[in-house]
Each structure stands twice: as C-alpha cells, then as structure tokens.
Motif scaffolding. Sequence first.
Motif, mmCIF file in Angstrom:
data_model
loop_
_atom_site.group_PDB
_atom_site.id
_atom_site.type_symbol
_atom_site.label_atom_id
_atom_site.label_comp_id
_atom_site.label_asym_id
_atom_site.label_seq_id
_atom_site.Cartn_x
_atom_site.Cartn_y
_atom_site.Cartn_z
ATOM 1 N N ARG A 157 0.939 -1.203 -0.050
ATOM 2 C CA ARG A 157 0.177 0.076 -0.034
ATOM 3 C C ARG A 157 0.923 1.238 -0.163
ATOM 4 O O ARG A 157 0.838 2.097 0.983
ATOM 5 C CB ARG A 157 -0.815 0.207 1.299
ATOM 6 C CG ARG A 157 -1.846 -1.120 1.305
ATOM 7 C CD ARG A 157 -2.479 -1.502 2.376
ATOM 8 N NE ARG A 157 -3.225 -0.499 3.126
ATOM 9 C CZ ARG A 157 -3.891 -0.763 4.216
ATOM 10 N NH1 ARG A 157 -3.812 -1.881 4.901
ATOM 11 N NH2 ARG A 157 -4.836 0.354 4.939
ATOM 12 N N PRO A 158 1.516 1.503 -1.117
ATOM 13 C CA PRO A 158 2.658 2.386 -1.080
ATOM 14 C C PRO A 158 2.092 3.824 -0.881
ATOM 15 O O PRO A 158 2.948 4.966 -0.572
ATOM 16 C CB PRO A 158 3.192 2.597 -2.742
ATOM 17 C CG PRO A 158 2.059 1.637 -3.311
ATOM 18 C CD PRO A 158 1.353 0.927 -2.355
ATOM 19 N N ASP A 159 0.816 4.125 -1.100
ATOM 20 C CA ASP A 159 0.269 5.621 -0.853
ATOM 21 C C ASP A 159 -0.671 5.658 0.607
ATOM 22 O O ASP A 159 -1.216 6.830 0.466
ATOM 23 C CB ASP A 159 -0.785 5.788 -2.000
ATOM 24 C CG ASP A 159 0.161 5.964 -3.526
ATOM 25 O OD1 ASP A 159 1.126 6.198 -3.494
ATOM 26 O OD2 ASP A 159 -0.553 5.295 -4.509
ATOM 27 N N ASP A 160 -0.262 4.800 1.073
ATOM 28 C CA ASP A 160 -0.961 4.851 2.517
ATOM 29 C C ASP A 160 -0.295 5.830 3.595
ATOM 30 O O ASP A 160 0.754 5.341 3.813
ATOM 31 C CB ASP A 160 -1.244 3.444 2.964
ATOM 32 C CG ASP A 160 -2.017 3.085 4.306
ATOM 33 O OD1 ASP A 160 -2.123 4.070 4.855
ATOM 34 O OD2 ASP A 160 -3.081 2.391 4.394
ATOM 35 N N GLU A 161 -1.168 6.655 3.787
ATOM 36 C CA GLU A 161 -0.388 7.726 5.080
ATOM 37 C C GLU A 161 -0.055 7.039 6.145
ATOM 38 O O GLU A 161 0.806 7.612 7.043
ATOM 39 C CB GLU A 161 -1.239 8.944 5.105
ATOM 40 C CG GLU A 161 -1.477 9.658 3.614
ATOM 41 C CD GLU A 161 -0.279 10.322 3.127
ATOM 42 O OE1 GLU A 161 0.453 10.921 4.259
ATOM 43 O OE2 GLU A 161 -0.039 10.933 2.232
ATOM 44 N N GLY A 162 -0.789 6.060 6.534
ATOM 45 C CA GLY A 162 -0.507 5.452 8.074
ATOM 46 C C GLY A 162 0.730 4.929 7.968
ATOM 47 O O GLY A 162 1.637 5.058 9.045
ATOM 48 N N TYR A 163 1.267 4.379 7.035
ATOM 49 C CA TYR A 163 2.664 3.582 6.850
ATOM 50 C C TYR A 163 3.491 4.571 6.807
ATOM 51 O O TYR A 163 4.731 4.700 7.377
ATOM 52 C CB TYR A 163 2.756 2.790 5.530
ATOM 53 C CG TYR A 163 2.044 1.282 6.003
ATOM 54 C CD1 TYR A 163 2.654 0.374 6.658
ATOM 55 C CD2 TYR A 163 0.911 1.067 5.029
ATOM 56 C CE1 TYR A 163 1.738 -0.753 6.857
ATOM 57 C CE2 TYR A 163 0.282 -0.202 5.205
ATOM 58 C CZ TYR A 163 0.721 -0.948 6.157
ATOM 59 O OH TYR A 163 0.059 -2.303 6.260
ATOM 60 N N ARG A 164 3.359 5.862 5.983
ATOM 61 C CA ARG A 164 4.245 6.931 5.850
ATOM 62 C C ARG A 164 4.378 7.538 7.288
ATOM 63 O O ARG A 164 5.706 7.929 7.578
ATOM 64 C CB ARG A 164 3.606 7.911 4.949
ATOM 65 C CG ARG A 164 3.888 7.456 3.459
ATOM 66 C CD ARG A 164 3.098 8.340 2.471
ATOM 67 N NE ARG A 164 3.362 8.000 1.068
ATOM 68 C CZ ARG A 164 2.861 8.745 0.153
ATOM 69 N NH1 ARG A 164 2.669 10.109 0.420
ATOM 70 N NH2 ARG A 164 2.935 8.480 -1.136
ATOM 71 N N ALA A 165 3.363 7.426 8.183
ATOM 72 C CA ALA A 165 3.518 8.099 9.440
ATOM 73 C C ALA A 165 4.551 7.336 10.382
ATOM 74 O O ALA A 165 5.349 8.102 10.942
ATOM 75 C CB ALA A 165 2.408 8.508 9.831
ATOM 76 N N VAL A 166 4.272 6.158 10.278
ATOM 77 C CA VAL A 166 5.097 5.272 11.274
ATOM 78 C C VAL A 166 6.485 5.172 10.632
ATOM 79 O O VAL A 166 7.564 5.423 11.485
ATOM 80 C CB VAL A 166 4.547 3.960 11.219
ATOM 81 C CG1 VAL A 166 5.427 2.696 11.992
ATOM 82 C CG2 VAL A 166 3.136 3.870 11.786
ATOM 83 N N LEU A 167 6.770 5.238 9.362
ATOM 84 C CA LEU A 167 8.062 5.302 8.750
ATOM 85 C C LEU A 167 8.728 6.512 9.238
ATOM 86 O O LEU A 167 10.044 6.369 9.699
ATOM 87 C CB LEU A 167 7.993 5.079 7.459
ATOM 88 C CG LEU A 167 9.428 4.979 6.597
ATOM 89 C CD1 LEU A 167 10.336 4.060 7.157
ATOM 90 C CD2 LEU A 167 8.903 4.974 5.064
ATOM 91 N N GLU A 168 8.107 7.614 8.982
ATOM 92 C CA GLU A 168 8.804 8.866 9.431
ATOM 93 C C GLU A 168 9.152 8.971 10.947
ATOM 94 O O GLU A 168 9.990 9.382 11.521
ATOM 95 C CB GLU A 168 7.868 10.128 9.130
ATOM 96 C CG GLU A 168 7.444 10.487 7.508
ATOM 97 C CD GLU A 168 6.590 11.460 7.177
ATOM 98 O OE1 GLU A 168 5.931 12.031 8.257
ATOM 99 O OE2 GLU A 168 6.310 11.622 6.163
ATOM 100 N N GLN A 169 8.123 8.502 11.997
ATOM 101 C CA GLN A 169 8.529 8.434 13.314
ATOM 102 C C GLN A 169 9.597 7.489 13.584
ATOM 103 O O GLN A 169 10.427 8.016 14.328
ATOM 104 C CB GLN A 169 7.112 7.793 13.967
ATOM 105 C CG GLN A 169 7.235 7.913 15.491
ATOM 106 C CD GLN A 169 6.090 7.677 16.311
ATOM 107 O OE1 GLN A 169 5.113 7.106 15.759
ATOM 108 N NE2 GLN A 169 6.132 7.530 17.495
ATOM 109 N N VAL A 170 9.670 6.308 13.020
ATOM 110 C CA VAL A 170 10.863 5.540 13.300
ATOM 111 C C VAL A 170 12.214 5.935 13.003
ATOM 112 O O VAL A 170 13.127 5.612 13.457
ATOM 113 C CB VAL A 170 10.591 3.985 13.214
ATOM 114 C CG1 VAL A 170 10.353 3.688 11.770
ATOM 115 C CG2 VAL A 170 11.611 3.101 13.948
ATOM 116 N N SER A 171 12.036 6.454 11.521
ATOM 117 C CA SER A 171 13.135 6.809 10.988
ATOM 118 C C SER A 171 13.616 8.102 11.857
ATOM 119 O O SER A 171 15.151 8.131 11.929
ATOM 120 C CB SER A 171 12.984 7.444 9.498
ATOM 121 O OG SER A 171 12.374 6.258 8.662
#
Length: 273
Positions: A176-190
């Motif tokens: 789900r490359p356009d899913d904002e939920g995954y993007r938010a987690v990725l930004e937080q842990v990164s």
Amino acid sequence: MSRRARVTPAEAGLPDGGARRRTPGLRREEVAVLAGVGASWYQWLEQGRDISVSPQVLDSVARVLRLGDAERRHLYVLAGLNPPAPQPAPGRPDMCEGLRRLIDTWMPYPAHIMDPYYNCVMYNDAAAVVLGMRPDITQNCLVDFFTDPLYRSRSKSWEGNARSVVAQFRAASSARPDDEGYRAVLEQVSAASEEFRALWAERDIEDAGQIRKELDHPLVGLLCLEATAMKVPARPDLTIVLHTPLEEAGTAAKLEWLASPEGRRGAMYPVAG
C-alpha cells in the motif's frame, strides 16, 4: 440469482408500484439498469457465459445485490478474476471481544494484536510482564522495538531479529505505497532510530511468519519464545501475535510462575534487567 431474489425493489430504491411481482426480489433488467450494464450482458453473467468482465462492473453488480465482502470476493472467483483483498466487516464489532478472549486465554504466554501499521490494539497480562508492553510507550510495535529501552535491555536476540522486523514492515507497507498510515510510522521511527534507517536502506523484504525471541527477564532469567503472526479472515486489518514457549531454559514453567500470584507480585511493575 439467489442474491438478486433477496433484494426488494424498495431496498434498491425502486418503486414497486403496488403490483404483484412474478419474480421475487429484483428483475434482471432492474439489476442491469442499477449497475449501469446492458440487460443481455447481465443475463450472460448470471448464466456463466464466456464474456469480458471487469472489476469495476463486478463491483457495481455487487453493490446493487448488496453483497457482503466475502460474497463480493466469491463473485470475482466465479467470474475468473483475482479477488480483491479482504476488508474488515463493519458489522462484526464482536470480533474484537472474541479476540480479547483469545489472547487472554493464551495466558500465561504473551500475546498481542496489531493493526496494519503495527499499532498495538490490545495485549494480555503476560505481554506486559514479559515483553514490557505498557501504556507509557508509543504502543507501536515497530517504533517501540527500536526505541523502548526496557525491551532492548531484555532482548538477547534484538540484533538478529531487527533485520526481519524491518523487512516485514517493508513487505506490508509496499503493498500500500500511498497509505499515509505507513508513511507516518516510517517517519516516526526513522527520526528516532539510526539503526532503523540503516536497515531500511538495505531494502530487504520478508513475509511475516515466525520469529524466535530470547529474553533475559529480571525475575526468571532466560526465556526462549517463538512469536507467530496470524490473520483472521473476518478482521484482515488485524494481526494476532502469539508467543509459544520453546523447550530451552524451562521457559513454559517460568511463564507459568510469572502468571502466578507470587510472580504477579514480583512483576507488578516492569523493570529493566
């Protein structure tokens, strides 16, 4: 045909005219009009003829026939198309209560449930005592894996498991490359972990399955567990993670003691090893 017979004109937004209908439910012509397809094409669909079928048209037919998610996916299979991914059933709130009973019954072994973004939805008492799950952390299993000092202090297998944890998250998020939920987690842990950023850059992919965990618990010492991630078809948005004791180090007996009244008193508050 059976599902067409179950939908009344009133349910479909059509006037029934007060006349007696020879056909129970909707007529074929009515379904065709409501779905935006030709009457002959819809008749051929019901007859299973070799015709061209698109997902968009099947979704229109499914909407008119008021199909549930499982029925909609079955319609795809009958039409010779790959079915869409299962969707959570909004009419099944009881599933969460049933899953809570499941993980509580898994005691004295740790168990927890995650949403698609690795947010912890619920966990049992053993997960709190053994894994250190508690309200004052982020409640995201990926973020906490890299940032929770309590879990890090206990995990003897942290370095070996980190690569799999990151690879599994990449596999889930890539679907789900356009899913904002995954993007938010990725930004937080990164932002929080240089180690995560290094592993993420390796671009490994791995399906979720089983992970061996070795933990050094401050009260009982070494614990060897096997974490198994499972899906429930009725709630595809949730992942159940059950921890099974392995034979090493007398893990099962130690977990039983931790769940006993004596063990609960000693483990009332999680402490670092």
